[in-house]
Design a protein around this motif. Structure first.
Motif, PDB file in Angstrom:
ATOM      1  N   VAL A 258       0.845  -1.203   0.000  1.00 53.48           N
ATOM      2  CA  VAL A 258       0.000   0.000   0.000  1.00 53.48           C
ATOM      3  C   VAL A 258       0.883   1.256   0.000  1.00 53.48           C
ATOM      4  CG1 VAL A 258      -1.699   1.328   1.337  1.00 53.48           C
ATOM      5  CG2 VAL A 258      -1.960  -1.158   1.097  1.00 53.48           C
ATOM      6  N   ARG A 259       1.870   1.269   0.898  1.00 53.05           N
ATOM      7  CA  ARG A 259       2.695   2.478   0.981  1.00 53.05           C
ATOM      8  C   ARG A 259       3.393   2.779  -0.342  1.00 53.05           C
ATOM      9  NH1 ARG A 259       6.619   3.773   5.874  1.00 53.05           N
ATOM     10  NH2 ARG A 259       8.516   4.083   4.729  1.00 53.05           N
ATOM     11  N   LYS A 260       3.999   1.749  -0.950  1.00 56.56           N
ATOM     12  CA  LYS A 260       4.762   2.002  -2.189  1.00 56.56           C
ATOM     13  C   LYS A 260       3.839   2.340  -3.359  1.00 56.56           C
ATOM     14  CE  LYS A 260       8.893  -0.147  -0.703  1.00 56.56           C
ATOM     15  NZ  LYS A 260      10.137   0.532  -0.974  1.00 56.56           N
ATOM     16  N   ALA A 261       2.674   1.715  -3.402  1.00 61.14           N
ATOM     17  CA  ALA A 261       1.739   2.026  -4.500  1.00 61.14           C
ATOM     18  C   ALA A 261       1.337   3.501  -4.422  1.00 61.14           C
ATOM     19  CB  ALA A 261       0.511   1.127  -4.420  1.00 61.14           C
ATOM     20  N   PHE A 262       1.033   3.977  -3.211  1.00 59.49           N
ATOM     21  CA  PHE A 262       0.610   5.377  -3.079  1.00 59.49           C
ATOM     22  C   PHE A 262       1.793   6.344  -3.199  1.00 59.49           C
ATOM     23  CE2 PHE A 262      -3.243   3.293  -1.904  1.00 59.49           C
ATOM     24  CZ  PHE A 262      -4.225   4.143  -2.372  1.00 59.49           C
ATOM     25  N   ASP A 263       2.998   5.890  -2.813  1.00 56.56           N
ATOM     26  CA  ASP A 263       4.195   6.704  -3.071  1.00 56.56           C
ATOM     27  C   ASP A 263       4.345   6.915  -4.581  1.00 56.56           C
ATOM     28  OD1 ASP A 263       4.881   6.948  -0.440  1.00 56.56           O
ATOM     29  OD2 ASP A 263       6.600   5.574  -0.498  1.00 56.56           O
ATOM     30  N   VAL A 270      -0.277  11.280 -10.559  1.00 57.60           N
ATOM     31  CA  VAL A 270      -1.470  10.766 -11.253  1.00 57.60           C
ATOM     32  C   VAL A 270      -2.639  10.679 -10.267  1.00 57.60           C
ATOM     33  CG1 VAL A 270      -0.077   9.464 -12.904  1.00 57.60           C
ATOM     34  CG2 VAL A 270      -0.935   8.321 -10.842  1.00 57.60           C
ATOM     35  N   LYS A 271      -3.831  10.460 -10.818  1.00 63.30           N
ATOM     36  CA  LYS A 271      -5.034  10.445  -9.963  1.00 63.30           C
ATOM     37  C   LYS A 271      -5.566   9.042  -9.735  1.00 63.30           C
ATOM     38  CE  LYS A 271      -6.785  15.029 -11.180  1.00 63.30           C
ATOM     39  NZ  LYS A 271      -5.819  15.380 -12.248  1.00 63.30           N
ATOM     40  N   ASP A 272      -5.169   8.100 -10.625  1.00 59.25           N
ATOM     41  CA  ASP A 272      -5.754   6.759 -10.559  1.00 59.25           C
ATOM     42  C   ASP A 272      -4.703   5.689 -10.281  1.00 59.25           C
ATOM     43  OD1 ASP A 272      -8.090   8.020 -11.126  1.00 59.25           O
ATOM     44  OD2 ASP A 272      -8.326   7.190 -13.139  1.00 59.25           O
ATOM     45  N   LEU A 273      -5.088   4.730  -9.451  1.00 60.49           N
ATOM     46  CA  LEU A 273      -4.222   3.589  -9.135  1.00 60.49           C
ATOM     47  C   LEU A 273      -4.956   2.302  -9.506  1.00 60.49           C
ATOM     48  CD1 LEU A 273      -1.785   2.187  -7.675  1.00 60.49           C
ATOM     49  CD2 LEU A 273      -3.135   2.332  -5.566  1.00 60.49           C
ATOM     50  N   ALA A 291      -9.298   2.112   1.501  1.00 64.64           N
ATOM     51  CA  ALA A 291      -9.304   3.082   2.602  1.00 64.64           C
ATOM     52  C   ALA A 291      -8.285   4.191   2.343  1.00 64.64           C
ATOM     53  CB  ALA A 291      -9.001   2.363   3.914  1.00 64.64           C
ATOM     54  N   ARG A 292      -7.100   3.800   1.921  1.00 64.44           N
ATOM     55  CA  ARG A 292      -6.050   4.794   1.658  1.00 64.44           C
ATOM     56  C   ARG A 292      -6.425   5.675   0.458  1.00 64.44           C
ATOM     57  NH1 ARG A 292      -0.249   5.325   2.170  1.00 64.44           N
ATOM     58  NH2 ARG A 292       0.073   7.384   1.262  1.00 64.44           N
ATOM     59  N   GLY A 293      -7.075   5.087  -0.540  1.00 64.72           N
ATOM     60  CA  GLY A 293      -7.531   5.850  -1.704  1.00 64.72           C
ATOM     61  C   GLY A 293      -8.478   6.967  -1.263  1.00 64.72           C
ATOM     62  N   VAL A 300      -9.078   4.190  -6.801  1.00 61.58           N
ATOM     63  CA  VAL A 300      -8.420   2.879  -6.801  1.00 61.58           C
ATOM     64  C   VAL A 300      -9.261   1.895  -7.608  1.00 61.58           C
ATOM     65  CG1 VAL A 300      -7.641   0.964  -5.359  1.00 61.58           C
ATOM     66  CG2 VAL A 300      -7.341   3.317  -4.561  1.00 61.58           C
ATOM     67  N   PHE A 301      -8.632   1.240  -8.575  1.00 61.15           N
ATOM     68  CA  PHE A 301      -9.324   0.274  -9.425  1.00 61.15           C
ATOM     69  C   PHE A 301      -8.717  -1.108  -9.235  1.00 61.15           C
ATOM     70  CE2 PHE A 301      -9.909   4.404 -11.169  1.00 61.15           C
ATOM     71  CZ  PHE A 301     -11.226   4.414 -11.604  1.00 61.15           C
ATOM     72  N   ILE A 302      -9.529  -2.037  -8.765  1.00 53.67           N
ATOM     73  CA  ILE A 302      -9.071  -3.424  -8.595  1.00 53.67           C
ATOM     74  C   ILE A 302     -10.108  -4.304  -9.291  1.00 53.67           C
ATOM     75  CG2 ILE A 302      -8.210  -5.124  -6.947  1.00 53.67           C
ATOM     76  CD1 ILE A 302      -8.454  -2.951  -4.753  1.00 53.67           C
ATOM     77  N   PRO A 303      -9.695  -5.153 -10.223  1.00 52.81           N
ATOM     78  CA  PRO A 303     -10.682  -5.997 -10.899  1.00 52.81           C
ATOM     79  C   PRO A 303     -11.384  -6.933  -9.907  1.00 52.81           C
ATOM     80  CG  PRO A 303      -8.545  -6.090 -12.007  1.00 52.81           C
ATOM     81  CD  PRO A 303      -8.338  -5.385 -10.708  1.00 52.81           C
TER      82      PRO A 303
END
Ligand code: KG4
Ligand code: ZN
Length: 343
Positions: A258-263, A270-273, A291-293, A300-303
């Motif tokens: 989570v930390r590295k993705a948001f870093d 960018v606005k989208d993960l 939650a972090r999004g 945050v987009f997760i299939p």
């Protein structure tokens, strides 16, 4: 354009039919967990032998479930790497033969680069279909063999921002499950056990490497779990101890992801993960990312889980965009087990 996607890079044989790179008409996956679980990992020779038996029925079933006919298929996409050579060759050879016979174009697809494109799929009633990410976006691919952060400029253009220096996140889940006495693949088992364990039960160190680094390292935490188990006193690996180890290990891995993705999102502006790959099925990871999004104002987009793990649908989406951009592969295309995703 109606595209058939075929995926056979590892231990699943999968096929899907997708219209115009977004509408999922069918997705069929034949898993081999029954063959490999007793060996504690994938046996490549057994995987490719089973693929030979399943490729035709899986593709036939995908076409049947799509409600369309083979005559209507206008393009074929197939995983050409990375993966196990023998496994890749079955899907690739079949796709080449079908494309040649039907006189339709086909393209080889990079499995890892294609994973995040699952978020471009609309599935009737599914969460993935409501909304789609906008380019440019950051994507985290967390699978059994890869943990990689990418920046996507468009469907056909991405670059690597960071990746694991040793084990992939999924590999760490599988190895820790094995240490706890469970069979392969163990990610889903850890997810289930962790729900009843204490995530602060064992203080595993979080491997962040350096402060702003977008690289990962998960081999140390696997060794920390092994050492913790060796040092257990009293009743040893009781059910309660197993649940606490599972929850604490999972929390440590999720913290880092989570930390590295948001870093990466912050650094890239960018606005989208997007998060994809088998480990993106993990319920705690999904919960923490969302939650972090919300906190950070990042979408945050997760299939849906079935589109996170290996399937033919994201291969078809990637192929659609390659075909649209004019790429065509010919019959001489070879599988590449170490196919790079660095531009
Ligand atoms: O993307 P994928 O289906 O295949 C590869 O391309 O590797 O990922 C498989 C990995 C395995 O390591 C499996 O244990 C892990 O995804 N996995 C999970 C969960 N479901 C599957 N890891 C954690 N939690 C889960 N719920
Ligand atoms: Zn995968």
């Amino acid at each position: 354009m109606l595209v058939l996607g075929i995926e056979s890079s590892c231990d699943d044989m999968a096929a899907a039919v997708v219209e115009d790179g977004s509408t999922l008409l069918s997705s069929v996956v034949s898993s081999q967990d029954d063959i490999h679980e007793r060996y504690g990992g994938i046996v490549p020779e057994l995987a490719s032998r089973r693929h030979i038996e399943t490729v035709v029925p899986v593709v036939e079933e995908a076409i049947r479930q799509s409600g369309r006919s083979l005559d209507e298929i206008e393009g074929i996409g197939v995983t050409m790497g990375p993966g196990l050579l023998g496994s890749l060759l079955i899907g690739l050879s079949f796709a080449k033969a079908l494309a040649y016979d039907r006189n339709i174009p086909f393209v080889g697809v990079n499995h890892i680069v294609a994973h995040p494109l699952a978020t471009l799929i609309s599935e009737a009633g599914a969460e993935a279909g409501k909304d789609k990410p906008d380019f440019p976006f950051v994507a985290l691919v967390v699978s059994g063999g890869h943990t990689t952060l990418f920046r996507y400029e468009n469907e056909n253009d991405c670059k690597v921002l960071g990746e694991t220096r040793d084990d992939a996140a999924g590999e760490a889940f599988d190895k820790v499950a094995k240490l706890l006495g469970y069979s392969y693949p163990g990610g889903a088992v850890i997810d289930r056990l962790a729900k009843e364990g204490r995530s602060d039960g064992v203080p595993f160190k979080r491997p962040y490497i350096a402060k702003e680094s977008l690289d990962f390292s998960f081999s140390g935490i696997k060794t920390a779990v092994l050492n913790h188990i060796k040092g257990l006193k009293g009743g040893g690996l009781t059910e309660e101890v197993i649940r606490d180890i599972a929850a604490s290990f999972q929390e440590a891995v999720v913290d880092v992801l989570v930390r590295k993705a948001f870093d990466a999102v912050r650094q890239g502006g960018v606005k989208d993960l997007v998060v994809a790959g088998g480990v993106a099925c993990n319920s705690r990871l999904r919960e923490r990312l969302r939650a972090r999004g919300k906190e950070d104002g990042v979408r945050v987009f997760i299939p849906t889980p079935r589109l996170c793990s290996d399937n033919g649908a994201f291969i078809a989406v990637a192929a659609y965009h390659l075909l649209k951009a004019g790429r065509r592969d010919d019959i001489a295309l070879d599988a590449d087990p170490n196919l790079s995703f660095r531009a």
